[in-house]
Write an enzyme that holds these catalytic residues in place. Structure first.
Site, PDB file in Angstrom:
ATOM      1  N   HIS A  52       0.852  -1.196   0.000  1.00 35.73           N
ATOM      2  CA  HIS A  52       0.000   0.000   0.000  1.00 35.73           C
ATOM      3  C   HIS A  52       0.882   1.239   0.000  1.00 35.73           C
ATOM      4  O   HIS A  52       2.107   1.157   0.190  1.00 35.73           O
ATOM      5  CB  HIS A  52      -0.947  -0.006   1.204  1.00 35.73           C
ATOM      6  CG  HIS A  52      -0.288  -0.077   2.529  1.00 35.73           C
ATOM      7  ND1 HIS A  52       0.355   0.978   3.105  1.00 35.73           N
ATOM      8  CD2 HIS A  52      -0.125  -1.113   3.385  1.00 35.73           C
ATOM      9  CE1 HIS A  52       0.856   0.620   4.262  1.00 35.73           C
ATOM     10  NE2 HIS A  52       0.589  -0.663   4.462  1.00 35.73           N
TER      11      HIS A  52
HETATM   12  P1  TYD Z   1      -1.551  -2.443   7.480  1.00 37.00           P
HETATM   13  O1  TYD Z   1      -1.161  -1.009   7.573  1.00 37.00           O
HETATM   14  O2  TYD Z   1      -2.147  -2.897   6.167  1.00 37.00           O
HETATM   15  O3  TYD Z   1      -0.304  -3.376   7.842  1.00 37.00           O
HETATM   16  P2  TYD Z   1       1.056  -3.709   7.031  1.00 37.00           P
HETATM   17  O4  TYD Z   1       1.430  -2.507   6.239  1.00 37.00           O
HETATM   18  O5  TYD Z   1       2.051  -4.044   8.105  1.00 37.00           O
HETATM   19  O6  TYD Z   1       0.830  -4.903   6.176  1.00 37.00           O
HETATM   20  O7  TYD Z   1      -2.550  -2.765   8.672  1.00 37.00           O
HETATM   21  C1  TYD Z   1      -3.011  -4.091   8.916  1.00 37.00           C
HETATM   22  C2  TYD Z   1      -4.342  -3.986   9.657  1.00 37.00           C
HETATM   23  O8  TYD Z   1      -4.153  -3.365  10.941  1.00 37.00           O
HETATM   24  C3  TYD Z   1      -5.404  -3.163   8.922  1.00 37.00           C
HETATM   25  O9  TYD Z   1      -6.646  -3.827   9.097  1.00 37.00           O
HETATM   26  C4  TYD Z   1      -5.433  -1.850   9.662  1.00 37.00           C
HETATM   27  C5  TYD Z   1      -4.988  -2.210  11.071  1.00 37.00           C
HETATM   28  N1  TYD Z   1      -4.214  -1.132  11.702  1.00 37.00           N
HETATM   29  C6  TYD Z   1      -4.752  -0.406  12.753  1.00 37.00           C
HETATM   30  O10 TYD Z   1      -5.903  -0.625  13.179  1.00 37.00           O
HETATM   31  N2  TYD Z   1      -3.992   0.575  13.338  1.00 37.00           N
HETATM   32  C7  TYD Z   1      -2.741   0.862  12.912  1.00 37.00           C
HETATM   33  O11 TYD Z   1      -2.064   1.769  13.475  1.00 37.00           O
HETATM   34  C8  TYD Z   1      -2.191   0.113  11.810  1.00 37.00           C
HETATM   35  C9  TYD Z   1      -0.805   0.380  11.286  1.00 37.00           C
HETATM   36  C10 TYD Z   1      -2.953  -0.871  11.243  1.00 37.00           C
END
Ligand code: TYD
Length: 136
Positions: A52
Site C-alpha cells: 500500500h
Molecule cells: P496495514 O497497515 O495494512 O499493515 P502492514 O502494512 O504491516 O501490512 O494494517 C493491517 C491492519 O491493521 C489493517 O486492518 C489496519 C490495522 N491497523 C490499525 O488498526 N492501526 C494501525 O495503526 C495500523 C498500522 C494498522
C-alpha cells in the site's frame, strides 16, 4: 514525493559495556512529529506485508529485532533496503508504495508514524496509487 526523500537515518547510539541505548525524538532525529507507534511481530516465514501507499503519512521503520527487506516505489523508480539493526531506520515520505518481505524468524518491525491510524489515508490498490501519483 519522489524516492530521493526516503533514506536510511542513523540514530544516536550510547555505547555501554552493560548494553547499548538508542533514542528517537520527534522532529529531531526524524523529520516529523510522532503521533503513533506500532509494531509488527510473529510474522510467519515467507509472509509479505505492506502492499500500500499513504497519501499524507510520514513513517520511520526500524528493525528492533531480526531483519527484513523494504522495497519502495514512487511510481517511477524502485529501491530496496535491508533493515537489520535497531540503531538505524528507514524514513518513508508520503506517496510511496511499499512491500515488506524476507522477515527473519523472530523479527520485530517498529514503525513511528506522523498521524493516528486513518484508513482513508491509504492507497490499497496500486492502480489507484499510480493514477493519483501521475495526476499531480
Ligand atoms: P496495514 O497497515 O495494512 O499493515 P502492514 O502494512 O504491516 O501490512 O494494517 C493491517 C491492519 O491493521 C489493517 O486492518 C489496519 C490495522 N491497523 C490499525 O488498526 N492501526 C494501525 O495503526 C495500523 C498500522 C494498522
Amino acid at each position: 514525493m519522489p524516492l530521493e526523500h526516503c533514506r536510511i537515518i542513523e540514530l544516536p547510539k550510547i555505547h555501554d559495556p552493560h548494553g547499548n541505548l538508542t533514542f528517537i525524538e520527534s522532529d529531531n532525529q526524524i523529520p516529523f512529529a510522532i503521533q503513533r507507534v506500532y509494531h509488527v511481530y510473529d510474522v510467519p516465514g515467507g509472509a509479505e506485508r505492506g502492499g500500500h501507499a499513504h497519501k499524507n503519512l510520514h513513517q520511520f521503520i526500524v528493525a528492533m529485532s531480526g531483519s527484513f527487506d523494504i522495497t519502495l516505489d514512487d511510481g517511477k523508480d524502485k529501491k530496496k533496503f535491508h533493515l537489520a539493526r535497531s540503531y538505524y531506520g528507514l524514513y518513508i515520505c508520503p506517496m510511496i508504495w511499499r512491500e515488506i518481505d524476507n522477515f527473519s524468524s523472530g523479527s520485530v518491525l517498529m514503525c513511528l508514524a506522523s498521524e493516528k491510524y486513518d484508513e482513508t489515508d491509504y492507497f490499497r490498490r496500486y492502480d489507484e496509487f499510480m493514477r493519483a501519483r501521475w495526476a499531480a
